[in-house]
Design a protein around this motif. Structure first.
Motif, PDB file in Angstrom:
ATOM      1  N   LEU A 104       0.833  -1.195   0.000  1.00 48.08           N
ATOM      2  CA  LEU A 104       0.000   0.000   0.000  1.00 48.08           C
ATOM      3  C   LEU A 104       0.872   1.251   0.000  1.00 48.08           C
ATOM      4  O   LEU A 104       1.928   1.303   0.630  1.00 48.08           O
ATOM      5  N   ASN A 105       0.388   2.275  -0.679  1.00 47.25           N
ATOM      6  CA  ASN A 105       1.097   3.554  -0.735  1.00 47.25           C
ATOM      7  C   ASN A 105       0.244   4.599  -0.024  1.00 47.25           C
ATOM      8  O   ASN A 105      -0.804   4.994  -0.526  1.00 47.25           O
ATOM      9  N   PHE A 106       0.661   4.977   1.168  1.00 48.82           N
ATOM     10  CA  PHE A 106      -0.117   5.972   1.926  1.00 48.82           C
ATOM     11  C   PHE A 106       0.822   6.798   2.793  1.00 48.82           C
ATOM     12  O   PHE A 106       1.977   6.430   3.020  1.00 48.82           O
ATOM     13  N   LYS A 107       0.325   7.932   3.289  1.00 44.67           N
ATOM     14  CA  LYS A 107       1.111   8.853   4.110  1.00 44.67           C
ATOM     15  C   LYS A 107       1.069   8.409   5.567  1.00 44.67           C
ATOM     16  O   LYS A 107       0.019   8.017   6.076  1.00 44.67           O
ATOM     17  N   ARG A 108       2.216   8.496   6.247  1.00 42.47           N
ATOM     18  CA  ARG A 108       2.298   8.116   7.662  1.00 42.47           C
ATOM     19  C   ARG A 108       2.342   9.380   8.535  1.00 42.47           C
ATOM     20  O   ARG A 108       3.383   9.792   9.046  1.00 42.47           O
ATOM     21  N   HIS A 109       1.181   9.997   8.715  1.00 38.46           N
ATOM     22  CA  HIS A 109       1.081  11.225   9.511  1.00 38.46           C
ATOM     23  C   HIS A 109       1.371  10.975  10.981  1.00 38.46           C
ATOM     24  O   HIS A 109       1.767  11.886  11.708  1.00 38.46           O
ATOM     25  N   ARG A 110       1.177   9.748  11.441  1.00 42.10           N
ATOM     26  CA  ARG A 110       1.354   9.458  12.864  1.00 42.10           C
ATOM     27  C   ARG A 110       2.815   9.551  13.318  1.00 42.10           C
ATOM     28  O   ARG A 110       3.085   9.584  14.518  1.00 42.10           O
ATOM     29  N   ARG A 111       3.724   9.618  12.364  1.00 38.09           N
ATOM     30  CA  ARG A 111       5.132   9.760  12.752  1.00 38.09           C
ATOM     31  C   ARG A 111       5.350  11.010  13.609  1.00 38.09           C
ATOM     32  O   ARG A 111       6.223  11.042  14.486  1.00 38.09           O
ATOM     33  N   LEU A 112       4.568  12.058  13.359  1.00 35.31           N
ATOM     34  CA  LEU A 112       4.732  13.320  14.080  1.00 35.31           C
ATOM     35  C   LEU A 112       3.878  13.381  15.348  1.00 35.31           C
ATOM     36  O   LEU A 112       3.770  14.435  15.970  1.00 35.31           O
ATOM     37  N   ARG A 113       3.263  12.225  15.726  1.00 34.95           N
ATOM     38  CA  ARG A 113       2.449  12.179  16.939  1.00 34.95           C
ATOM     39  C   ARG A 113       2.951  11.104  17.896  1.00 34.95           C
ATOM     40  O   ARG A 113       2.288  10.787  18.887  1.00 34.95           O
ATOM     41  N   ILE A 114       4.111  10.581  17.642  1.00 36.15           N
ATOM     42  CA  ILE A 114       4.524   9.336  18.273  1.00 36.15           C
ATOM     43  C   ILE A 114       4.723   9.450  19.783  1.00 36.15           C
ATOM     44  O   ILE A 114       4.513   8.492  20.522  1.00 36.15           O
ATOM     45  N   ASN A 115       5.125  10.624  20.273  1.00 37.42           N
ATOM     46  CA  ASN A 115       5.274  10.826  21.719  1.00 37.42           C
ATOM     47  C   ASN A 115       5.127  12.314  22.027  1.00 37.42           C
ATOM     48  O   ASN A 115       5.036  13.152  21.108  1.00 37.42           O
ATOM     49  N   GLU A 116       5.131  12.644  23.310  1.00 38.84           N
ATOM     50  CA  GLU A 116       4.872  14.031  23.714  1.00 38.84           C
ATOM     51  C   GLU A 116       5.951  14.980  23.205  1.00 38.84           C
ATOM     52  O   GLU A 116       5.651  16.105  22.793  1.00 38.84           O
ATOM     53  N   ASN A 117       7.194  14.566  23.243  1.00 38.31           N
ATOM     54  CA  ASN A 117       8.253  15.433  22.743  1.00 38.31           C
ATOM     55  C   ASN A 117       8.068  15.761  21.269  1.00 38.31           C
ATOM     56  O   ASN A 117       8.248  16.903  20.837  1.00 38.31           O
ATOM     57  N   MET A 118       7.698  14.755  20.494  1.00 35.00           N
ATOM     58  CA  MET A 118       7.472  14.987  19.067  1.00 35.00           C
ATOM     59  C   MET A 118       6.262  15.899  18.854  1.00 35.00           C
ATOM     60  O   MET A 118       6.286  16.820  18.025  1.00 35.00           O
ATOM     61  N   ARG A 119       5.208  15.632  19.615  1.00 31.44           N
ATOM     62  CA  ARG A 119       4.006  16.470  19.467  1.00 31.44           C
ATOM     63  C   ARG A 119       4.304  17.917  19.833  1.00 31.44           C
ATOM     64  O   ARG A 119       3.820  18.855  19.184  1.00 31.44           O
ATOM     65  N   SER A 120       5.097  18.134  20.882  1.00 26.22           N
ATOM     66  CA  SER A 120       5.468  19.492  21.282  1.00 26.22           C
ATOM     67  C   SER A 120       6.316  20.166  20.214  1.00 26.22           C
ATOM     68  O   SER A 120       6.193  21.365  19.965  1.00 26.22           O
ATOM     69  N   LEU A 121       7.176  19.393  19.591  1.00 26.63           N
ATOM     70  CA  LEU A 121       8.081  19.936  18.577  1.00 26.63           C
ATOM     71  C   LEU A 121       7.323  20.503  17.391  1.00 26.63           C
ATOM     72  O   LEU A 121       7.724  21.527  16.817  1.00 26.63           O
ATOM     73  N   VAL A 122       6.229  19.879  17.014  1.00 29.09           N
ATOM     74  CA  VAL A 122       5.518  20.290  15.799  1.00 29.09           C
ATOM     75  C   VAL A 122       4.212  21.036  16.100  1.00 29.09           C
ATOM     76  O   VAL A 122       3.429  21.310  15.192  1.00 29.09           O
ATOM     77  N   ARG A 123       3.986  21.365  17.367  1.00 32.42           N
ATOM     78  CA  ARG A 123       2.736  22.038  17.732  1.00 32.42           C
ATOM     79  C   ARG A 123       2.646  23.407  17.068  1.00 32.42           C
ATOM     80  O   ARG A 123       3.581  24.206  17.112  1.00 32.42           O
ATOM     81  N   GLU A 124       1.513  23.700  16.471  1.00 31.72           N
ATOM     82  CA  GLU A 124       1.342  24.918  15.678  1.00 31.72           C
ATOM     83  C   GLU A 124       0.829  26.103  16.489  1.00 31.72           C
ATOM     84  O   GLU A 124       1.120  27.257  16.163  1.00 31.72           O
ATOM     85  N   THR A 125       0.040  25.829  17.511  1.00 30.95           N
ATOM     86  CA  THR A 125      -0.620  26.903  18.258  1.00 30.95           C
ATOM     87  C   THR A 125      -0.229  26.821  19.718  1.00 30.95           C
ATOM     88  O   THR A 125      -0.248  25.735  20.307  1.00 30.95           O
ATOM     89  N   HIS A 126       0.112  27.957  20.308  1.00 26.18           N
ATOM     90  CA  HIS A 126       0.584  27.969  21.691  1.00 26.18           C
ATOM     91  C   HIS A 126      -0.198  28.988  22.510  1.00 26.18           C
ATOM     92  O   HIS A 126      -0.516  30.083  22.040  1.00 26.18           O
ATOM     93  N   LEU A 127      -0.492  28.620  23.740  1.00 28.85           N
ATOM     94  CA  LEU A 127      -1.187  29.477  24.684  1.00 28.85           C
ATOM     95  C   LEU A 127      -0.172  29.949  25.719  1.00 28.85           C
ATOM     96  O   LEU A 127       0.508  29.137  26.359  1.00 28.85           O
ATOM     97  N   HIS A 128      -0.057  31.262  25.890  1.00 31.98           N
ATOM     98  CA  HIS A 128       0.909  31.838  26.821  1.00 31.98           C
ATOM     99  C   HIS A 128       0.190  32.652  27.893  1.00 31.98           C
ATOM    100  O   HIS A 128      -0.899  33.187  27.663  1.00 31.98           O
TER     101      HIS A 128
END
Length: 325
Positions: free
Chosen positions: A4-28
């Protein structure tokens, strides 16, 4: 079987550090503006029944509360006054010693690092509870502008850093801008309640501010919740008249409007996370039905994602504590 040929979007959700790294919106914490209700009595810190954790504060308790706010990293508050006496024209709103003016002076002396925003309206001060002068059962527009200008000038004279007119009279930004400039306050910005709907989410606020209309409603000057294009007309007019910030109120049910206002105007956009939105979450959390922290952070992040630069919210202290953790 072919691979199968498909996109693996979950690579950027694999753990909290990765999710924090790519987070688009931040609350300060710096995004938060905390609403405060000040009363003319003494020795008062009285919880508002429909808004758990939010209080009526007399001036002697106000400083202590605001020092806590600053210690949490919140840099801005917006003041609402609850006077002991009211009249037909809302004299307490623009009197030199009105409760908001006295609160501003107190805060600028005792907590000078705090940015103090003054809500500029008449509804808390009028005996009828409307945002302007009434004649023949109708809120008069042009006649009300003079009193709103007087209110803004009184607040600026007391030391307010920002004037935030919330009355929804036509021309209120133009009148207040001209009045402030002529009085020598050309450096004071205007945070306009540009897009303010006649919403059912304001109920707890009206208890807190004691501003429920004695007759009728505010649908003749606040906006119809069904309308979208009207919001653009209102915001465009306020920018042309000199507004420096644009508020969208309420926030949660109008994220689509907020996104379009953000795309349309390059000025700071402010979301007002209103009392009904606050109280619904608080009530559900008290019943154990929802995770309050998770819901609040998700909700406020959605406002930032929709385009808000700043958020007026009764959750400000809670959010600051969570972010500090």
């Amino acid at each position: 079987m072919n691979e199968l040929n498909f996109k693996r979007h979950r690579r950027l959700r694999i753990n909290e550090n990765m999710r924090s790294l790519v987070r688009e919106t931040h609350l300060h914490k710096e995004d938060l503006i905390y609403p405060v209700f000040v009363v003319e009595e003494k020795g008062v810190k009285r919880e508002i029944s429909s808004m758990p954790g939010i209080y009526h504060l007399s001036l002697d308790y106000l400083v202590e509360e605001m020092k806590e706010v600053v210690s949490l990293g919140i840099k801005s508050v917006i003041l609402f006054g609850v006077p002991e006496e009211k009249d037909e024209c809302g004299t307490g709103a623009f009197h030199e010693h009105g409760i908001v003016q006295e609160a501003i002076r107190t805060l600028k002396k005792e907590v000078p690092e705090l940015t103090v925003i003054a809500d500029t309206c008449l509804c808390e001060y009028t005996s009828h509870g409307h945002c302007g002068l009434i004649e023949d059962g109708y809120v008069q527009n042009d006649e009300s502008l003079k009193l709103l200008v007087d209110t803004a000038i009184a607040q600026a004279e007391a030391g307010a850093d920002i004037i935030a007119p919330s009355n929804m009279m036509d021309g209120f930004v133009a009148a207040i801008r001209q009045g402030l400039d002529e009085a020598g306050y050309h450096k004071i910005p205007i945070m306009s309640y540009a897009v303010k709907y006649a919403s059912a989410f304001y109920g707890p606020f009206r208890e807190a501010a004691q501003s429920t209309p004695q007759s009728g409603d505010r649908k003749a000057y606040q906006m119809d919740p069904a309308n979208r294009l009207e919001a653009f007309r209102e915001a465009d007019s306020d920018i042309e008249e000199g507004a420096d910030f644009l508020i969208v109120k309420p926030a949660l049910s109008y994220l689509d409007i907020m996104r379009e206002i953000r795309d349309r105007h390059p000025v700071p956009v402010v979301a007002y996370n209103v009392s009904g939105e606050f109280s619904l979450v608080k009530a559900a959390a008290q019943q154990g039905w929802v995770d309050e922290k998770a819901i609040v952070l998700e909700k406020l992040t959605s406002m930032k994602r929709a385009g808000a630069d700043l958020i007026i919210t009764y959750f400000a202290k809670d959010v600051a504590k969570w972010l500090n953790e």
